[in-house]
Design an enzyme around this catalytic site. Structure first.
Site, PDB file in Angstrom:
ATOM      1  N   CYS A 122       0.626  -1.024   0.117  1.00 24.62           N
ATOM      2  CA  CYS A 122      -0.020   0.124   0.019  1.00 24.62           C
ATOM      3  C   CYS A 122       0.964   1.307   0.002  1.00 24.62           C
ATOM      4  O   CYS A 122       0.286   2.435  -0.263  1.00 24.62           O
ATOM      5  CB  CYS A 122      -0.980   0.106   1.207  1.00 24.62           C
ATOM      6  SG  CYS A 122      -2.280  -1.316   0.974  1.00 24.62           S
ATOM      7  N   ASP A 144     -14.758   6.372   1.372  1.00 27.24           N
ATOM      8  CA  ASP A 144     -15.040   5.084   2.415  1.00 27.24           C
ATOM      9  C   ASP A 144     -14.409   3.789   1.769  1.00 27.24           C
ATOM     10  O   ASP A 144     -13.974   3.899   0.624  1.00 27.24           O
ATOM     11  CB  ASP A 144     -16.565   4.757   2.557  1.00 27.24           C
ATOM     12  CG  ASP A 144     -17.249   5.704   3.345  1.00 27.24           C
ATOM     13  OD1 ASP A 144     -17.357   5.259   4.596  1.00 27.24           O
ATOM     14  OD2 ASP A 144     -17.825   6.820   3.252  1.00 27.24           O
TER      15      ASP A 144
END
Length: 335
Positions: A18, A55
């Site tokens: 990530c 989200d």
């Protein structure tokens, strides 16, 4: 000799896990306004959660008691072992479903592979790792898509189900609610050290391959309505996004934040990814970081891969690392 013992996958990637995400500020510039003003004709369901607050997954209501979740996540090798990389990437993709309060139903693979450069035996091990981790989650894996790419990448697109009345959202935080963190930090600095030196950190692999399923179940059982997972934007980045979406201030107690063994040593040795540095610079204008050192701030901004859940609420087994407060001068305060 097994191909995975000769080839270091992390050396074929410009970044790892990530930490190779597009920086959050740049990504928000790209996405700004795209979720508004586009009318869908005859939609099959009501969009409950979309692009607005970033989200973890999209939620579409199909009926009074049923909604579908959709999410995707993929990245470059974060470890050299292909089987472990597959497991980590799958756990990370499934995490978005758990962070929204749902359960995964089916996933499809996303694979980019430099054919002619890396043997396909390694790709098979990556896929095997992803398949086994998804099976542990009770999630079907049904095909996917592959491309020839100069850089290896792997992940999944996941579809899940959720009760529309029990969705965990990033914009539902309220003042006075504690913040709990379900996995320790330090994954990013240990992965950066692994990429640079080849040293293996089993404690980081164990955390990255642990599903967030039990954490999500505990959050829902405790009545939580607000949560996010902590991945590439670090604890500070994800706490900031949650606080901004909820219109509150997130106060983080740095002394209460758990860290993996070896993480602080790796940080002192300078194993800090570019993604971590960009995370800190992104939140700095909106934060009060005066109570902590630059080193501590970098650890709190460390780009995690398959990190834990940040839950607005107190749940068993997870340390309380802060609290949501009425919105003050800063969206984020570190004490």
């Amino acid at each position: 000799m097994n191909p995975s013992e000769r080839i270091r996958l992390t050396q074929y990637a410009h970044g790892g896990g990530c930490a190779c995400k597009i920086p959050p500020g740049e990504l928000e510039d790209v996405l700004r306004g795209l979720g508004r003003g586009v009318r869908v004709r005859d939609p099959a369901g009501e969009l409950l959660v979309g692009l607005d607050d970033g989200d973890d997954a999209t939620v579409v209501r199909l009926g009074e008691d049923l909604a579908v979740l959709a999410t995707t996540d993929f990245f470059t090798p974060v470890v050299d072992d292909p089987y472990d990389w597959g497991r980590i990437a799958a756990a990370n993709a499934l995490s978005d479903v758990y962070a929204t309060g749902g359960r995964p139903l089916v996933a499809v693979n996303l694979l980019a592979w430099p054919r002619g450069v890396l043997p396909f035996e390694l790709a098979r091990e990556v896929l095997r790792g992803g398949l086994e981790l998804a099976a542990e989650a009770g999630c079907h894996v049904a095909g996917g898509h592959s491309v020839d790419d100069p850089e290896p990448k792997y992940g999944m697109a996941v579809t899940g189900l959720v009760d529309p009345g029990r969705v965990l959202r990033s914009d539902a935080g309220k003042p006075g609610v504690p913040l709990s963190l379900t996995k320790p930090l330090g994954i990013g600095v240990l992965n950066t050290k692994h990429k640079a030196t080849g040293e293996v950190f089993p404690q980081a692999v164990a955390v990255m391959t642990r599903l967030n399923r039990e954490a999500a179940e505990a959050a829902l059982a405790a009545g939580a309505v607000c949560a996010t997972d902590v991945t590439g934007f670090g604890l500070l980045g994800h706490a900031f996004k949650l606080a901004r979406a909820s219109g509150v201030t997130a106060s983080i107690d740095s002394a209460a934040v758990p860290c993996l063994d070896g993480a602080r040593q790796a940080l002192r040795e300078g194993y800090v990814s570019g993604g971590t540095q960009r995370n800190l610079e992104w939140v700095r204008p909106y934060s009060d970081l005066s109570a902590v050192t630059e080193e501590e701030a970098l650890l709190l901004a460390d780009a995690q891969t398959s990190g834990g859940l940040l839950v607005a609420g107190e749940i068993p087994g997870a340390p309380v690392v802060g609290e949501l407060e009425p919105r003050g001068e800063h969206a984020l305060v570190v004490r």
